[in-house]
Write a protein that holds these residues in place. Structure first.
Motif, mmCIF file in Angstrom:
data_model
loop_
_atom_site.group_PDB
_atom_site.id
_atom_site.type_symbol
_atom_site.label_atom_id
_atom_site.label_comp_id
_atom_site.label_asym_id
_atom_site.label_seq_id
_atom_site.Cartn_x
_atom_site.Cartn_y
_atom_site.Cartn_z
ATOM 1 N N LYS A 103 75.235 -5.858 42.768
ATOM 2 C CA LYS A 103 75.934 -5.278 43.934
ATOM 3 C C LYS A 103 76.701 -4.071 43.425
ATOM 4 O O LYS A 103 77.081 -3.792 42.298
ATOM 5 C CB LYS A 103 77.203 -6.461 44.239
ATOM 6 N N ASN B 110 68.623 -3.309 44.634
ATOM 7 C CA ASN B 110 67.543 -3.835 43.943
ATOM 8 C C ASN B 110 66.644 -2.573 43.303
ATOM 9 O O ASN B 110 66.245 -1.506 43.974
ATOM 10 C CB ASN B 110 66.685 -4.495 44.949
ATOM 11 N N THR C 51 71.850 -8.449 33.440
ATOM 12 C CA THR C 51 71.074 -7.126 33.357
ATOM 13 C C THR C 51 71.319 -6.386 31.919
ATOM 14 O O THR C 51 70.218 -5.895 31.287
ATOM 15 C CB THR C 51 71.656 -6.297 34.393
ATOM 16 N N GLU D 155 73.914 -5.402 48.183
ATOM 17 C CA GLU D 155 73.042 -5.801 47.046
ATOM 18 C C GLU D 155 71.919 -4.591 46.819
ATOM 19 O O GLU D 155 71.383 -4.204 47.896
ATOM 20 C CB GLU D 155 72.267 -6.840 47.386
ATOM 21 N N ASP E 76 63.421 -0.971 44.861
ATOM 22 C CA ASP E 76 63.645 -0.330 46.143
ATOM 23 C C ASP E 76 63.751 1.246 45.824
ATOM 24 O O ASP E 76 63.631 2.155 46.716
ATOM 25 C CB ASP E 76 65.125 -0.501 46.709
ATOM 26 N N ASN F 259 62.958 -5.592 37.064
ATOM 27 C CA ASN F 259 63.695 -5.858 38.328
ATOM 28 C C ASN F 259 64.859 -6.427 38.103
ATOM 29 O O ASN F 259 65.117 -7.313 37.255
ATOM 30 C CB ASN F 259 62.790 -6.271 39.453
ATOM 31 N N THR G 36 68.913 -7.180 40.675
ATOM 32 C CA THR G 36 69.555 -6.889 42.130
ATOM 33 C C THR G 36 70.925 -7.295 41.573
ATOM 34 O O THR G 36 71.659 -8.306 41.187
ATOM 35 C CB THR G 36 69.324 -8.014 43.104
#
Length: 173
Positions: free
Chosen positions: A53, A61, A134, A59, A64, A49, A51
């Motif tokens: 922008k 995620n 990430t 934001e 989601d 996972n 998060t």
């Protein structure tokens, strides 16, 4: 005289080694299953996972998007193969956005990403990896790199390199 002979021998050896490497190196596959990767993320693993922008500062995620397939693409504005695949990604998104979400993670947010998106009329979500975390989590070394994530959050496939719309459709099967 001896030094010249040793130097010539070393040089000849290096030339032979280079020729051998050229003829016997395997071509790198255009797409690989993540299970073939020796490091990083593997097929069957839950996608880590994150998060990030988006361009509007909201934001986003990854969790989601559970319940929907996700094409997670890592790219940069300066990257020619990334630029090459963007029109195909946009076309794919317009045709498949009900079934598949594209999350394009930009790795050079210090550049004019918003201008790039506007110029190319991209409508899929663009996320900014401002810290590079990430990219590091997903062990992305070469761009563009795209991961296909299923509805449960499992990584199915990994593709390294630019994609055509046909390649996107193939990867989503």
């Amino acid at each position: 005289m001896v030094k010249k002979a040793i130097g010539a021998g070393i040089l000849a050896g290096l030339v032979l080694f280079a020729i051998f490497q050229q003829f016997y190196s395997a071509d790198e596959p255009l797409a690989i299953e993540a299970t073939n990767a020796t490091t990083g993320i593997n097929a069957g693993m839950v996608a880590p996972n994150f998060t990030l922008k988006n361009l509007a500062g909201e934001e986003i995620n990854l969790k989601d998007y559970r319940g929907k397939k996700v094409m997670l693409n890592f790219w940069a504005t300066w990257c020619p193969p990334c630029k090459e695949e963007m029109p195909a990604m946009e076309k794919f998104y317009k045709e498949n956005s009900k079934e598949v979400e594209i999350l394009a993670v930009n790795l050079d947010p210090q550049n004019n990403v918003k201008g790039f998106v506007e110029e190319n009329e991209l409508t899929f979500p663009i996320l900014l990896d401002e810290e590079g975390s990430t990219q590091q989590t997903y062990s992305v070394i070469s761009i563009p790199t795209t991961l296909i994530i299923d509805e449960q959050g499992l990584i199915l496939k990994k593709h390294i390199g630019s994609m055509t719309i046909e390649k996107m459709e193939e990867l989503m099967k």
